[in-house]
Scaffold this motif. Structure first.
Motif, PDB file in Angstrom:
ATOM      1  N   THR A 120      18.338  21.486  68.065  1.00  0.00           N
ATOM      2  CA  THR A 120      17.851  20.985  66.779  1.00  0.00           C
ATOM      3  C   THR A 120      16.353  20.698  66.834  1.00  0.00           C
ATOM      4  O   THR A 120      15.625  20.973  65.883  1.00  0.00           O
ATOM      5  CB  THR A 120      18.620  19.724  66.362  1.00  0.00           C
ATOM      6  OG1 THR A 120      18.582  18.777  67.427  1.00  0.00           O
ATOM      7  CG2 THR A 120      20.068  20.061  66.061  1.00  0.00           C
ATOM      8  N   LEU A 121      15.879  20.163  67.967  1.00  0.00           N
ATOM      9  CA  LEU A 121      14.447  19.891  68.108  1.00  0.00           C
ATOM     10  C   LEU A 121      13.632  21.174  68.111  1.00  0.00           C
ATOM     11  O   LEU A 121      12.462  21.180  67.742  1.00  0.00           O
ATOM     12  CB  LEU A 121      14.192  19.103  69.388  1.00  0.00           C
ATOM     13  CG  LEU A 121      14.739  17.675  69.413  1.00  0.00           C
ATOM     14  CD1 LEU A 121      14.642  17.091  70.822  1.00  0.00           C
ATOM     15  CD2 LEU A 121      14.001  16.797  68.420  1.00  0.00           C
ATOM     16  N   SER A 122      14.268  22.277  68.513  1.00  0.00           N
ATOM     17  CA  SER A 122      13.547  23.551  68.630  1.00  0.00           C
ATOM     18  C   SER A 122      13.063  24.083  67.293  1.00  0.00           C
ATOM     19  O   SER A 122      12.210  24.970  67.243  1.00  0.00           O
ATOM     20  CB  SER A 122      14.438  24.607  69.304  1.00  0.00           C
ATOM     21  OG  SER A 122      15.398  25.135  68.394  1.00  0.00           O
ATOM     22  N   PHE A 123      13.589  23.552  66.197  1.00  0.00           N
ATOM     23  CA  PHE A 123      13.182  24.033  64.873  1.00  0.00           C
ATOM     24  C   PHE A 123      11.880  23.389  64.386  1.00  0.00           C
ATOM     25  O   PHE A 123      11.358  23.778  63.345  1.00  0.00           O
ATOM     26  CB  PHE A 123      14.296  23.783  63.850  1.00  0.00           C
ATOM     27  CG  PHE A 123      15.547  24.588  64.110  1.00  0.00           C
ATOM     28  CD1 PHE A 123      15.552  25.972  63.915  1.00  0.00           C
ATOM     29  CD2 PHE A 123      16.712  23.985  64.557  1.00  0.00           C
ATOM     30  CE1 PHE A 123      16.689  26.723  64.159  1.00  0.00           C
ATOM     31  CE2 PHE A 123      17.858  24.721  64.798  1.00  0.00           C
ATOM     32  CZ  PHE A 123      17.845  26.092  64.603  1.00  0.00           C
ATOM     33  N   TYR A 159      16.439  29.563  55.608  1.00  0.00           N
ATOM     34  CA  TYR A 159      16.310  29.850  57.028  1.00  0.00           C
ATOM     35  C   TYR A 159      15.330  28.908  57.724  1.00  0.00           C
ATOM     36  O   TYR A 159      14.315  28.519  57.151  1.00  0.00           O
ATOM     37  CB  TYR A 159      15.855  31.300  57.218  1.00  0.00           C
ATOM     38  CG  TYR A 159      16.838  32.295  56.658  1.00  0.00           C
ATOM     39  CD1 TYR A 159      17.836  32.844  57.459  1.00  0.00           C
ATOM     40  CD2 TYR A 159      16.808  32.645  55.313  1.00  0.00           C
ATOM     41  CE1 TYR A 159      18.770  33.734  56.930  1.00  0.00           C
ATOM     42  CE2 TYR A 159      17.738  33.528  54.778  1.00  0.00           C
ATOM     43  CZ  TYR A 159      18.713  34.075  55.594  1.00  0.00           C
ATOM     44  OH  TYR A 159      19.641  34.929  55.072  1.00  0.00           O
ATOM     45  N   VAL A 160      15.668  28.574  58.968  1.00  0.00           N
ATOM     46  CA  VAL A 160      14.768  27.805  59.828  1.00  0.00           C
ATOM     47  C   VAL A 160      14.569  28.605  61.113  1.00  0.00           C
ATOM     48  O   VAL A 160      15.478  29.309  61.567  1.00  0.00           O
ATOM     49  CB  VAL A 160      15.347  26.413  60.136  1.00  0.00           C
ATOM     50  CG1 VAL A 160      15.227  25.498  58.928  1.00  0.00           C
ATOM     51  CG2 VAL A 160      16.797  26.489  60.592  1.00  0.00           C
ATOM     52  N   PRO A 170      20.242  30.766  59.561  1.00  0.00           N
ATOM     53  CA  PRO A 170      20.586  30.386  58.179  1.00  0.00           C
ATOM     54  C   PRO A 170      21.292  29.042  58.026  1.00  0.00           C
ATOM     55  O   PRO A 170      21.988  28.562  58.925  1.00  0.00           O
ATOM     56  CB  PRO A 170      21.518  31.520  57.748  1.00  0.00           C
ATOM     57  CG  PRO A 170      22.208  31.910  59.020  1.00  0.00           C
ATOM     58  CD  PRO A 170      21.197  31.731  60.118  1.00  0.00           C
ATOM     59  N   ILE A 171      21.093  28.454  56.866  1.00  0.00           N
ATOM     60  CA  ILE A 171      21.857  27.298  56.394  1.00  0.00           C
ATOM     61  C   ILE A 171      22.235  27.598  54.942  1.00  0.00           C
ATOM     62  O   ILE A 171      21.379  27.972  54.144  1.00  0.00           O
ATOM     63  CB  ILE A 171      21.051  25.994  56.476  1.00  0.00           C
ATOM     64  CG1 ILE A 171      20.804  25.607  57.943  1.00  0.00           C
ATOM     65  CG2 ILE A 171      21.780  24.856  55.754  1.00  0.00           C
ATOM     66  CD1 ILE A 171      20.022  24.326  58.126  1.00  0.00           C
ATOM     67  N   CYS A 189      23.121  27.578  61.763  1.00  0.00           N
ATOM     68  CA  CYS A 189      21.903  27.804  62.559  1.00  0.00           C
ATOM     69  C   CYS A 189      22.008  27.334  63.999  1.00  0.00           C
ATOM     70  O   CYS A 189      20.995  27.261  64.702  1.00  0.00           O
ATOM     71  CB  CYS A 189      20.727  27.099  61.883  1.00  0.00           C
ATOM     72  SG  CYS A 189      20.935  25.302  61.772  1.00  0.00           S
ATOM     73  N   LEU A 190      23.223  26.990  64.468  1.00  0.00           N
ATOM     74  CA  LEU A 190      23.341  26.327  65.761  1.00  0.00           C
ATOM     75  C   LEU A 190      23.799  27.224  66.909  1.00  0.00           C
ATOM     76  O   LEU A 190      24.261  26.736  67.942  1.00  0.00           O
ATOM     77  CB  LEU A 190      24.297  25.125  65.638  1.00  0.00           C
ATOM     78  CG  LEU A 190      23.863  24.049  64.636  1.00  0.00           C
ATOM     79  CD1 LEU A 190      24.887  22.926  64.587  1.00  0.00           C
ATOM     80  CD2 LEU A 190      22.482  23.513  64.985  1.00  0.00           C
ATOM     81  N   ALA A 191      23.650  28.525  66.765  1.00  0.00           N
ATOM     82  CA  ALA A 191      23.969  29.430  67.874  1.00  0.00           C
ATOM     83  C   ALA A 191      23.005  29.161  69.026  1.00  0.00           C
ATOM     84  O   ALA A 191      21.949  28.553  68.850  1.00  0.00           O
ATOM     85  CB  ALA A 191      23.853  30.884  67.412  1.00  0.00           C
TER      86      ALA A 191
END
Length: 203
Positions: A120-123, A159-160, A170-171, A189-191
């Motif tokens: 999650t921080l990577s976004f 998209y993020v 995607p979300i 988006c969590l792959a």
């Protein structure tokens, strides 16, 4: 008379062809303009990431009057999972609007982020594998659309981009017409992404 009719028919045909070209060119130009207009991005900056539903609701983006705002908040909220899962579910409930996070969704999110909160921080801006996905502060996230993001009425897919992935993630969101608010429908988006360099035995 026959010659006159022949010339008249040729001129009429030519005019129709030219008119058709003008219409087609105009339609093509309009289509390209629309596509360009639906390819923009929006960035959001947070001094700190929300840790409770009260902190979430205090943010200006919590109006949820655009799909971009809701998407940005979704990522910000997910960053809290490792610290306080219950508070995170409460915040996600707010972002889901009329619905709540069900047990299947909770299980899916926990499975994807277990031991990998760095996803999650990577976004956020500045987060890369080399720095262990430590984002710059204040926290900045960019949300993007493509020409197909809003193809279906009251639905959107935005998209993020992760610092550890090659393609945007995607979300999916759904709009509630009576309030003009956008709510989270499916967090896609969590792959997995590239693991932090310090955890990579082959780095």
């Amino acid at each position: 008379m026959a010659l006159f009719d022949s010339i008249k028919n040729q001129v009429t045909s030519q005019l129709k062809r030219e008119a058709s070209k003008v219409v087609n060119n105009a339609a093509r130009s309009a289509s390209q303009t629309i596509a360009k207009g639906r390819n923009h991005t929006e960035s959001f900056t947070f001094a700190s990431l929300p840790a409770s539903v009260e902190q979430l609701q205090a943010l200006p983006e919590a109006s949820l009057d655009s799909a971009f705002k809701t998407t940005a908040l979704c990522i910000a909220v997910l960053c809290n999972l490792e610290k306080d899962a219950n508070a995170t579910w409460e915040m996600l409930d707010y972002l889901k609007g009329p619905e709540s996070v069900n047990e299947k969704e909770k299980s899916f999110i926990k499975e994807r982020l277990s031991g990998k909160q760095y996803k999650t921080l990577s976004f956020f801006k500045g987060a890369t594998p080399d720095n262990g996905y430590t984002p710059n502060t204040p926290y900045t996230i960019t949300v993007s659309e493509n020409p197909y993001s809003f193809d279906e009425e009251n639905w959107a897919t935005l998209y993020v981009t992760s610092g550890g992935a090659d393609a945007p993630r995607p979300i999916k969101l759904r709009r509630k017409p009576s309030t003009n608010q956008w709510f989270i429908n499916d967090i896609q988006c969590l792959a997995d992404i590239r693991i932090p360099t310090e955890q990579d035995a082959w780095a």
